[in-house]
Write a protein that holds these residues in place. Sequence first.
Motif, short mmCIF file in Angstrom:
data_model
loop_
_atom_site.label_atom_id
_atom_site.label_comp_id
_atom_site.label_asym_id
_atom_site.label_seq_id
_atom_site.Cartn_x
_atom_site.Cartn_y
_atom_site.Cartn_z
N ARG A 142 -2.03 3.30 5.67
CA ARG A 142 -3.39 3.33 6.57
C ARG A 142 -3.54 2.30 7.67
N ARG A 143 -3.25 1.34 7.40
CA ARG A 143 -3.13 0.28 8.14
C ARG A 143 -2.42 0.45 9.19
N VAL A 144 -1.03 0.78 9.10
CA VAL A 144 -0.02 1.19 9.98
C VAL A 144 -0.40 2.42 11.12
N LYS A 145 -1.01 3.29 10.44
CA LYS A 145 -1.67 4.48 11.34
C LYS A 145 -2.81 3.85 12.26
N GLU A 146 -3.59 3.13 11.81
CA GLU A 146 -4.66 2.58 12.61
C GLU A 146 -3.99 1.71 13.82
N GLU A 147 -3.07 0.83 13.34
CA GLU A 147 -2.63 0.15 14.49
C GLU A 147 -1.60 0.76 15.32
N LEU A 148 -1.18 2.03 15.01
CA LEU A 148 -0.39 2.74 15.89
C LEU A 148 -1.32 3.55 16.90
N GLY A 162 8.52 0.56 18.65
CA GLY A 162 9.80 0.67 17.81
C GLY A 162 10.14 -0.66 17.16
N ARG A 163 10.02 -1.84 17.99
CA ARG A 163 10.19 -3.25 17.61
C ARG A 163 9.09 -3.59 16.51
N TRP A 164 7.95 -3.13 16.97
CA TRP A 164 6.85 -3.46 15.79
C TRP A 164 7.12 -2.67 14.61
N LEU A 165 7.27 -1.59 14.43
CA LEU A 165 7.59 -0.83 13.48
C LEU A 165 8.86 -1.26 12.56
N LYS A 166 9.85 -1.85 13.28
CA LYS A 166 10.95 -2.26 12.65
C LYS A 166 10.55 -3.44 11.70
N GLN A 167 9.79 -4.18 12.19
CA GLN A 167 9.23 -5.69 11.49
C GLN A 167 8.39 -4.77 10.37
N ILE A 168 7.48 -3.93 10.49
CA ILE A 168 6.86 -3.46 9.28
C ILE A 168 7.57 -3.00 8.02
N ARG A 224 9.60 5.02 4.68
CA ARG A 224 10.41 4.94 5.67
C ARG A 224 10.05 6.45 6.21
N PHE A 225 9.92 7.30 5.64
CA PHE A 225 9.64 8.83 5.96
C PHE A 225 8.28 8.73 6.46
N HIS A 226 7.30 8.22 5.58
CA HIS A 226 5.98 8.34 6.00
C HIS A 226 5.82 7.62 7.27
N VAL A 227 6.21 6.51 7.63
CA VAL A 227 6.19 5.80 8.85
C VAL A 227 6.60 6.51 9.85
N SER A 228 7.86 7.07 9.62
CA SER A 228 8.32 8.04 10.82
C SER A 228 7.60 9.23 11.13
N LEU A 249 14.20 2.41 12.89
CA LEU A 249 13.67 1.99 11.70
C LEU A 249 14.84 1.98 10.64
N PRO A 250 15.11 0.73 9.90
CA PRO A 250 16.33 0.66 9.33
C PRO A 250 16.24 1.46 7.95
N ARG A 251 17.44 1.81 7.64
CA ARG A 251 17.56 2.51 6.52
C ARG A 251 17.37 1.84 5.29
N PRO A 252 16.78 2.36 4.02
CA PRO A 252 16.55 1.79 2.70
C PRO A 252 17.80 1.35 2.07
N ARG A 253 17.51 0.09 1.60
CA ARG A 253 18.74 -0.36 0.95
C ARG A 253 18.37 -1.25 -0.13
N THR A 254 18.88 -1.60 -1.18
CA THR A 254 18.51 -2.56 -2.28
C THR A 254 18.98 -4.00 -1.85
N LEU A 255 17.80 -4.76 -1.54
CA LEU A 255 17.88 -6.10 -1.13
C LEU A 255 17.85 -7.20 -2.25
N HIS A 256 17.44 -6.83 -3.58
CA HIS A 256 17.13 -7.92 -4.55
C HIS A 256 18.47 -7.52 -5.43
N PRO A 257 18.64 -8.73 -6.25
CA PRO A 257 19.63 -8.32 -7.35
C PRO A 257 18.91 -7.88 -8.52
#
Length: 498
Positions: A395-401, A413-419, A440-444, A473-481
């Motif tokens: 919802r916050r992303v939608k309002e800011e967009l 694109g640069r702002w959404l990449k940070q999000i 990522r799908f919903h942001v897209s 928009l970077p693709r999802p991947r596991t970042l934590h062990p």
Amino acid sequence: MMNSPKKSDLAEVAVKPTNKAALEAVAESAERRVRAEGNTSQQSTHRTQCRARVSQALERVRQAAKARKEERFTALLHHINVDLLTTSFYALKRWAAPGVDGVTWQDYEADLESNLINLHARVQRGTYRALPSRRKNIPKPDGQVRALGIAALEDKIVQRAAVAVLSGIYEEDFLGFSYGFRPKRGQHDALDALCVGIDRKKVNWILDVDIRSFFDLLSRDWLVRFLKHRIADKRMIRLVRKWLQAGVLDEGVWTDSETGVPQGATASPLLANVYLHYSFDLWVHQWRKRHARGDMVVVRFADDTVLGFQHKADAERFLTDMRERLQRFSLSLHPDKTRLVEFGRFAASNREQRGLGKPETFTFLGFTFICGKARAGHFFVQRSTRRDRMQATLRRVKEELRKRKHHATSQQGRWLKQIVQGFYAYHAVPGNGRATAAFRFHVSTLWWNVLARRSQRENTTWNRMERLFNQWLPRPRTLHPWPRERFDVRHPRWEPSA
């Protein structure tokens, strides 16, 4: 530095005399070189930068607190010097909202040296006065409002300096299952500890504890009494009282209550941990040794606590005893958010035998914990992003967009990449790939809708948008062990019995 009521010979931490004091004057006057032996008589060496001097002084506080657990510190305020205030100032956020005085970080930095010298003098003389906090209401995902207090800039500086001094003492006292707002500990450390505890211990029941309005209802009298267990410096106690009694300014109206600490203040997390350490943690530690018949796991992050039990009887007895314990210290449990659920490696089979459905879930630090099953068939604790938290973020992303609707596509694109990267940084844990891909799908989709409404001629075909998505928009991947891997590294157990 610190006194013991029983041992006069430990009245204060004395500075060790210079080695070979009788020979130093002759040798050094002739050779004119830096002394190779001997200890400085000053509190901190001045051959290094101020940050190094500050760390040396605070390290001595920590070592004294570690060596003498039962003693009280009688002289602490002198550690809040100009160097520590400078370090505290530069640790603040540059663009944070100002307090009631309207002074920003940049305004204060314009004449920093003079301002800090003046502030230090007022703190040491006792003429420093804390300003009331400016109230700001933050909406919560469940529709309620969290009232935050934004302190004035000088109050933030002094609070951060005092927290640096007090943390050196209390970090030696806090127990291992306390993770909230402590140095070198964070949310994922608490999440790892909980997952490892459920996996390695015989946990069949989870008690999800929520203390009702903890920051608003804790007793200030009890808080000061708890502080005095280790702090005998009256000037430091008086400084803490000033922050507690400063009050809140809401739309020009000053209000104050006899309970609570301002949520959002720099000193509030440490004060909350001190309060819960004496009112809850020490009691839980003793209860586990005296009353628990089976395994018991405890993880606390600020006022959010999760406990695991092997036996349901232990969990029910603990819940009853905990209500009585918290009531003694002006606290109570939230009746709807405090839950006892069957959870663990045998929860699914036990509930199936009783004709019940799937095991219940519980939430902790933004994740929903689920009794999962790996591909090999064994049990593992699955974590999924809380749906309400994800929806609130979207919802916050939608309002800011909408506000950035007519910005260049590359800027969006640069702002959404940070999000998206920020979301992955916290939520990209093993087993949560479905939630990160959904985000990522919903942001897209939100981005596509905004671009499609910019103009009737806007070329927003799916192929073009897909190229944009893959570009920004970077693709999802596991970042934590996996939790056990990181937990074993940060909490090594070398003993055979551990």
